[in-house]
Write a protein that holds these residues in place. Structure first.
Motif, PDB file in Angstrom:
ATOM      1  N   ASP A   3      36.455  47.536 -12.428  1.00 50.46           N
ATOM      2  CA  ASP A   3      37.658  48.198 -13.235  1.00 50.46           C
ATOM      3  C   ASP A   3      38.692  47.086 -13.004  1.00 50.46           C
ATOM      4  O   ASP A   3      39.339  47.198 -11.716  1.00 50.46           O
ATOM      5  N   GLN A   4      39.171  46.388 -13.831  1.00 48.95           N
ATOM      6  CA  GLN A   4      40.511  45.477 -13.824  1.00 48.95           C
ATOM      7  C   GLN A   4      41.507  45.935 -14.847  1.00 48.95           C
ATOM      8  O   GLN A   4      42.243  45.050 -15.070  1.00 48.95           O
ATOM      9  N   SER A   5      41.782  47.233 -14.916  1.00 47.13           N
ATOM     10  CA  SER A   5      42.635  47.764 -15.860  1.00 47.13           C
ATOM     11  C   SER A   5      44.221  47.263 -15.447  1.00 47.13           C
ATOM     12  O   SER A   5      44.933  46.882 -16.265  1.00 47.13           O
ATOM     13  N   ALA A   6      44.290  47.118 -14.154  1.00 50.13           N
ATOM     14  CA  ALA A   6      45.733  46.691 -13.561  1.00 50.13           C
ATOM     15  C   ALA A   6      46.006  45.232 -14.145  1.00 50.13           C
ATOM     16  O   ALA A   6      46.952  44.982 -14.527  1.00 50.13           O
ATOM     17  N   GLN A   7      44.837  44.695 -14.049  1.00 51.34           N
ATOM     18  CA  GLN A   7      45.253  43.179 -14.671  1.00 51.34           C
ATOM     19  C   GLN A   7      45.590  43.010 -15.986  1.00 51.34           C
ATOM     20  O   GLN A   7      46.095  42.286 -16.577  1.00 51.34           O
ATOM     21  N   ALA A   8      44.769  43.844 -16.877  1.00 50.57           N
ATOM     22  CA  ALA A   8      44.920  44.169 -18.461  1.00 50.57           C
ATOM     23  C   ALA A   8      46.321  44.544 -18.416  1.00 50.57           C
ATOM     24  O   ALA A   8      46.935  43.931 -19.429  1.00 50.57           O
ATOM     25  N   LEU A   9      46.760  45.513 -17.724  1.00 49.97           N
ATOM     26  CA  LEU A   9      48.140  45.767 -18.084  1.00 49.97           C
ATOM     27  C   LEU A   9      49.095  44.711 -17.839  1.00 49.97           C
ATOM     28  O   LEU A   9      50.057  44.539 -18.539  1.00 49.97           O
ATOM     29  N   ASP A  10      48.928  43.938 -16.778  1.00 50.26           N
ATOM     30  CA  ASP A  10      49.897  42.964 -16.316  1.00 50.26           C
ATOM     31  C   ASP A  10      49.743  41.735 -17.377  1.00 50.26           C
ATOM     32  O   ASP A  10      50.631  41.355 -17.796  1.00 50.26           O
ATOM     33  N   THR A  11      48.524  41.491 -17.922  1.00 50.51           N
ATOM     34  CA  THR A  11      48.422  40.374 -18.836  1.00 50.51           C
ATOM     35  C   THR A  11      49.123  40.890 -20.116  1.00 50.51           C
ATOM     36  O   THR A  11      49.598  40.043 -20.714  1.00 50.51           O
ATOM     37  N   LEU A  12      49.007  42.208 -20.542  1.00 46.89           N
ATOM     38  CA  LEU A  12      49.889  42.352 -21.932  1.00 46.89           C
ATOM     39  C   LEU A  12      51.196  42.642 -21.593  1.00 46.89           C
ATOM     40  O   LEU A  12      51.793  42.284 -22.427  1.00 46.89           O
TER      41      LEU A  12
END
Length: 274
Positions: A195-204
């Protein structure tokens, strides 16, 4: 009951049970293999049509819409960008092209668009395209192919016109004018366990230039919320996102082909993921 009648009854019961076992097993097998049967794909669907996209194309389309949201541009700007990218690269982040052209819009470093490395970044490429587009006088009132050509200066500007219908379907979906209009799906063996949800949030957040914290991103209004939610769905596979929730609806990677389903607890002021 005679012996013959009893034997016939037992055989009938056995046949019925066997049939139920076979049917039940078939249903169980179908439920198990259904995600594999659908394969891997995305689509933007509105009342005017359906635009099929693969995962990379869908992610690039979502990035273009997110950059437009950051720059507070109208839907027509996104239509022009999509028509251009569909013609230039089929919405793919190409490593090379004609002469020194690269990226989504096949922009050329030799013509001052940026370095090759910069232009291979979809966020940078989209930002450069829109920065040039807004300098075109009355670009929202021009034919799509004309506005695109004034930015691109290609050999045949009329070629952009053939993509206008698809571009309008996509723009309506990705800019949130049509809620929940984008869905993506892929089988279990294509889902990332990490799960890389935190990275997705950071990218967006970096794409939108936001400073939100927590497990989601705030939505100023419904359209921006759906642009954000759509970005998350389109990037769910590479980031291992399992679920996206917004405005009374929910998308799950395990049932991605079903699209957005009802979720009464999904907030209207924030897009949540996990």
């Amino acid at each position: 009951m005679s012996r013959t009648s009893g034997r016939r009854l037992r055989l009938a019961v056995i046949a019925l049970v066997t049939t139920l076992v076979i049917v039940g097993g078939g249903v169980a097998l179908y439920v198990h293999f259904r995600p594999y049967l659908h394969g891997t794909n995305c689509e933007a669907r509105t009342s005017t049509g359906v635009m099929p996209l693969d995962l990379d194309q869908a992610a690039n389309a979502a990035t273009i819409a997110a950059v437009a949201l950051r720059k507070k541009l109208p839907e027509e700007a996104v239509v022009i960008a999509y028509a251009t990218a569909l013609q230039e690269s089929h919405l793919r982040n190409l490593e090379s092209g004609d002469r020194d052209s690269v990226g989504l819009f096949q922009q050329r470093p030799s013509q001052g668009w940026g370095t090759s490395a910069q232009l291979k970044d979809p966020v940078y490429a989209a930002n450069r395209f829109f920065s040039a587009l807004v300098k075109v006088k009355d670009y929202t009132g021009l034919p799509v192919h004309d506005a695109a050509q004034r930015v691109q200066r290609s050999a045949d500007g009329k070629a952009y016109a053939r993509h206008e219908e698809d571009a309008r379907i996509m723009a309506a979906a990705y800019t949130g004018r049509v809620p929940g209009a984008v869905r993506c799906w892929y089988p279990p063996n294509k889902r990332k366990k990490q799960d890389q949800s935190a990275q997705a949030l950071d990218t967006l957040r970096k794409t939108l230039k936001r400073k939100d914290t927590g497990d989601g991103i705030t939505a100023a209004n419904a359209r921006s919320g759906w642009t954000i939610a759509t970005w998350m769905v389109a990037h769910a596979q590479p980031y291992g996102i399992h679920e996206v929730r917004y405005a009374g609806r929910r998308w799950r990677s395990a049932q991605g082909h079903d699209g957005w389903t009802k979720d009464t607890d999904a907030p209207t002021d924030r897009v949540l993921i996990n």
